[in-house]
Structure formats: structure tokens, C-alpha cells
Design a protein around this motif. Structure first.
Motif, PDB file in Angstrom:
ATOM      1  N   ASP A 295      -1.864   6.082  -2.137  1.00 31.51           N
ATOM      2  CA  ASP A 295      -3.039   5.388  -2.647  1.00 31.51           C
ATOM      3  C   ASP A 295      -4.038   5.109  -1.523  1.00 31.51           C
ATOM      4  O   ASP A 295      -3.755   5.326  -0.347  1.00 31.51           O
ATOM      5  CB  ASP A 295      -2.629   4.082  -3.332  1.00 31.51           C
TER       6      ASP A 295
ATOM      7  N   ILE B 111      -1.551  -1.418  -5.326  1.00 29.14           N
ATOM      8  CA  ILE B 111      -2.660  -1.134  -4.412  1.00 29.14           C
ATOM      9  C   ILE B 111      -3.851  -2.053  -4.670  1.00 29.14           C
ATOM     10  O   ILE B 111      -4.748  -2.183  -3.824  1.00 29.14           O
ATOM     11  CB  ILE B 111      -3.104   0.354  -4.534  1.00 29.14           C
TER      12      ILE B 111
ATOM     13  N   TRP C  63      -6.060   4.219  -7.187  1.00 27.86           N
ATOM     14  CA  TRP C  63      -4.684   4.526  -7.588  1.00 27.86           C
ATOM     15  C   TRP C  63      -4.611   6.030  -7.862  1.00 27.86           C
ATOM     16  O   TRP C  63      -5.098   6.510  -8.870  1.00 27.86           O
ATOM     17  CB  TRP C  63      -4.343   3.715  -8.836  1.00 27.86           C
ATOM     18  N   HIS C  64      -3.991   6.765  -6.950  1.00 28.77           N
ATOM     19  CA  HIS C  64      -3.949   8.217  -7.038  1.00 28.77           C
ATOM     20  C   HIS C  64      -2.766   8.686  -7.889  1.00 28.77           C
ATOM     21  O   HIS C  64      -1.640   8.211  -7.711  1.00 28.77           O
ATOM     22  CB  HIS C  64      -3.857   8.830  -5.645  1.00 28.77           C
TER      23      HIS C  64
ATOM     24  N   HIS D 276       0.866  -1.182   0.000  1.00 28.82           N
ATOM     25  CA  HIS D 276       0.000   0.000   0.000  1.00 28.82           C
ATOM     26  C   HIS D 276       0.902   1.230   0.000  1.00 28.82           C
ATOM     27  O   HIS D 276       1.403   1.651   1.031  1.00 28.82           O
ATOM     28  CB  HIS D 276      -0.880  -0.028   1.255  1.00 28.82           C
TER      29      HIS D 276
ATOM     30  N   ASN E  34       4.299  10.674  -9.087  1.00 25.87           N
ATOM     31  CA  ASN E  34       4.100   9.235  -9.250  1.00 25.87           C
ATOM     32  C   ASN E  34       5.183   8.698 -10.162  1.00 25.87           C
ATOM     33  O   ASN E  34       5.497   9.311 -11.185  1.00 25.87           O
ATOM     34  CB  ASN E  34       2.740   8.937  -9.883  1.00 25.87           C
TER      35      ASN E  34
ATOM     36  N   THR F 267     -10.206  -1.423  -9.966  1.00 23.67           N
ATOM     37  CA  THR F 267      -9.439  -0.266  -9.482  1.00 23.67           C
ATOM     38  C   THR F 267      -9.847   1.003 -10.224  1.00 23.67           C
ATOM     39  O   THR F 267     -10.154   0.972 -11.417  1.00 23.67           O
ATOM     40  CB  THR F 267      -7.929  -0.518  -9.680  1.00 23.67           C
TER      41      THR F 267
END
Length: 329
Positions: free
Chosen positions: A100, A167, A215-216, A96, A227, A126
Motif C-alpha cells: 500500500d 493503511i 489501498w492497492h 503500513h 491481497n 482512501t
């Protein structure tokens, strides 16, 4: 550590110099309906001041369910994952990342899936969350489903690209005894390469329906706040190539070059044939366009001629009428 901390699920959280996001991620873990977990927080070369105060803030809620590991020098994402895995003891593992999030029932539903099946892992639907950091807050911009066409996690699809980000997955710790740990030589794409090894002999289940993982991504952020899939886009391409080259060499050492030489030449011929067909089609299209242009020009000239003839005819008729009137007088 003489005795490794134990729980049903080890949650390995990698972080580096982004306390704002880490705070949100810890709250996300605390919100899980399944509670038999250990949070292994790996600070991979970041400042301790970005981690320890955040952990202390939630110390009472975390209780004895948190283990913090500080790396003075960063070991990379896969090195951080391996350190967290090896420092804990659990039946299941989830990675994790600190930016996220999960649905509150992510662990409950994925654990239940693994308990009811022989699957090596459980992946979930997701959603990508696009966001930006403004001062000391995070603002959501938009959302979209990640790989909306996914109905199963298969080796066939994974050979093309990763369809299950960290994630999104809970998996059995026993896999590491069989296929090894994450490849620390890979700066990125390590989760994809690990799944390739797993899927050669195991099945990863898929829980469809509402998104259970988020998923950010922050397109505007760089450095530690960015990212890897965006900031390290070139690295993803390079390491993707390296992974494919490594596995190709392994395959060739056992099967030889024969079939691959045939397939690559066949693909080259097909590509050449397609290119010729495309050029032929484009030539026909250009010819049709030229003919259309010429036809339009001829039509325009014809319309002008008809218009001119009509005008002459009109003038003649009016001339005759005028002449008849004059003669009548």
C-alpha cells in the motif's frame, strides 16, 4: 532488546516474499514530510533474501530509523502486527502493509489531528488502486474511492463492515493497554475486530477531502503477491462470522437471550411478510404482462381485419369503375 527503539510514530510494515512491492513501500515511507518515525519491518515467515537486500539498498536514507524482525515461521497478519508494536516504543502507531501507499502528508496530517483532539485515532479518505504485476514492474489499471459515502468512522457503520482499512489509520499506542492487542486467532479481519473494541468507548476521527491513503489491490495475483481480501475471500466470510458469534455470546452472557429472541422473530416475520408481498407483486406483474400480450394479439387481428376490409372495398370500387367504362362503350 534491552531498550526498544523510540520515535513519535512506529510504522509497522508486514511483508512476505514480495521484494518488488516492499521496495515501493519503503520509498513511500521515506517520502513522508513528517520524519519522526521508526519503520518496524516484520518479515513474517518469508525469505530473508526478499527483505535484507531491499533494506540495505535504502540503508543510508533510513539511517537508524529501521528495525527488521524475521519470523522463521509465519505468525499471521495480526501476530506480525503485534510483534512490530511490542518491539518498538512510540506515541502513535500505523500499520503500513508492503503493497500500500500514503500521500506524502499522511503522517503530518494525522499526527496533527491527534495532537489537536482527544480522538483515539485519525482515519483518512482512501482510494483503491487496482493494479497488476507484469514481470518486474507494477502497472496501474484503474482507481476508485473506497466507501465514498463515508463522512465519519462510527461504531454503527463498523458493525456492518470495515470502513477503515489498516493503511487508512493512525492511532494512539495507549489503546493497546486499554482494549488489548490484535487478535492473533484471526487469520483475517483482525483490524476490523480491533476497531470494534476501540469504537465501543472511543472516537476515531476522519479527515475528509483528497485521498491520503491508497489501498492497492491485484485481482489477478495469487499466493504471496495477492491481497488477503481477494485471495482469502472465503476466510473473510468465515472469520467475520466468528467475530460476530464471539461478541454475540459475550452480549448474551450479560443481557440474556430475551431481546434477541424477540428481534430475530420480528425480523423473520418481517422477512416473511416482505416475501409474500414480493410474490403478490410478481403475480400482478405477470398478469399485467399476460394481459398486455393478449391485447397486442387482439390489436394485431383487428389491424389485419381492417386491412382486409379496405382491400375488398378497394377492389369493389375498381370493379365498378371498370364496369361503367365497358357499358359506356
Amino acid at each position: 532488546m534491552s531498550v526498544m527503539p523510540s520515535a513519535r510514530v512506529a510504522i509497522v510494515m508486514r511483508t512476505r516474499n514480495r521484494s518488488l512491492l516492499l521496495d515501493r513501500a519503503i520509498r513511500d515511507v521515506l517520502a513522508q514530510s513528517f520524519t519522526d518515525w521508526l519503520l518496524v519491518l516484520v518479515n513474517d515467515g518469508g525469505r530473508t533474501s526478499e527483505v535484507d537486500p531491499v533494506v540495505e539498498k535504502y540503508r543510508d536514507e533510513l539511517g537508524g530509523r529501521v528495525l527488521v524482525i524475521h519470523h522463521e515461521v509465519g505468525r499471521g497478519m495480526e501476530g506480525a502486527s503485534n510483534a512490530g508494536i511490542k518491539a518498538s516504543d512510540s506515541e502513535y502507531i500505523a500499520v503500513h502493509d508492503d503493497d500500500d501507499k500514503w500521500h506524502p502528508d499522511f503522517l503530518a496530517r494525522t499526527v496533527a489531528h491527534l495532537e489537536a483532539t482527544d480522538d483515539a485515532g485519525a482515519a483518512v479518505r482512501t482510494e483503491i488502486v487496482y493494479e497488476r504485476i507484469v514481470g518486474e514492474s507494477v502497472e496501474e489499471i484503474s482507481r476508485e474511492i473506497f466507501c465514498a459515502d463515508v463522512r465519519a468512522i462510527t461504531l454503527f457503520d463498523t458493525l456492518r463492515h470495515n470502513r477503515c482499512v489498516p493503511i487508512s489509520l493512525l492511532y494512539r499506542r495507549a489503546l493497546h493497554d486499554e482494549v488489548g492487542y490484535f487478535d492473533e486467532d484471526l487469520d483475517v479481519v483482525g483490524d476490523w475486530e480491533f476497531q470494534l473494541r476501540v469504537l465501543q468507548s472511543h472516537r476515531i476521527g476522519f479527515i475528509d477531502g483528497e485521498p491520503l491513503a491508497f489501498w492497492h489491490q491485484r485481482r489477478e495475483s495469487t499466493g504471496d503477491l495477492g491481497n488477503s481480501v481477494i485471495v482469502s475471500d472465503t476466510a473473510h466470510q468465515d472469520f467475520d462470522r466468528d467475530v460476530r458469534e464471539k461478541h454475540l455470546r459475550s452480549y448474551v452472557s450479560e443481557a440474556g437471550l430475551g431481546a434477541l429472541l424477540y428481534i430475530t422473530k420480528h425480523q423473520d416475520r418481517e422477512a416473511h411478510h416482505f416475501h409474500n408481498r414480493q410474490n403478490y407483486s410478481e403475480g400482478l406483474l405477470r398478469e399485467l404482462i399476460d394481459r398486455s400480450v393478449r391485447s397486442e394479439e387482439r390489436l394485431r387481428l383487428l389491424e389485419e381485419a381492417i386491412s382486409d376490409a379496405s382491400l375488398v372495398s378497394l377492389l369493389r370500387r375498381r370493379y365498378r369503375r371498370l364496369k361503367d367504362r365497358l357499358l359506356q362503350r
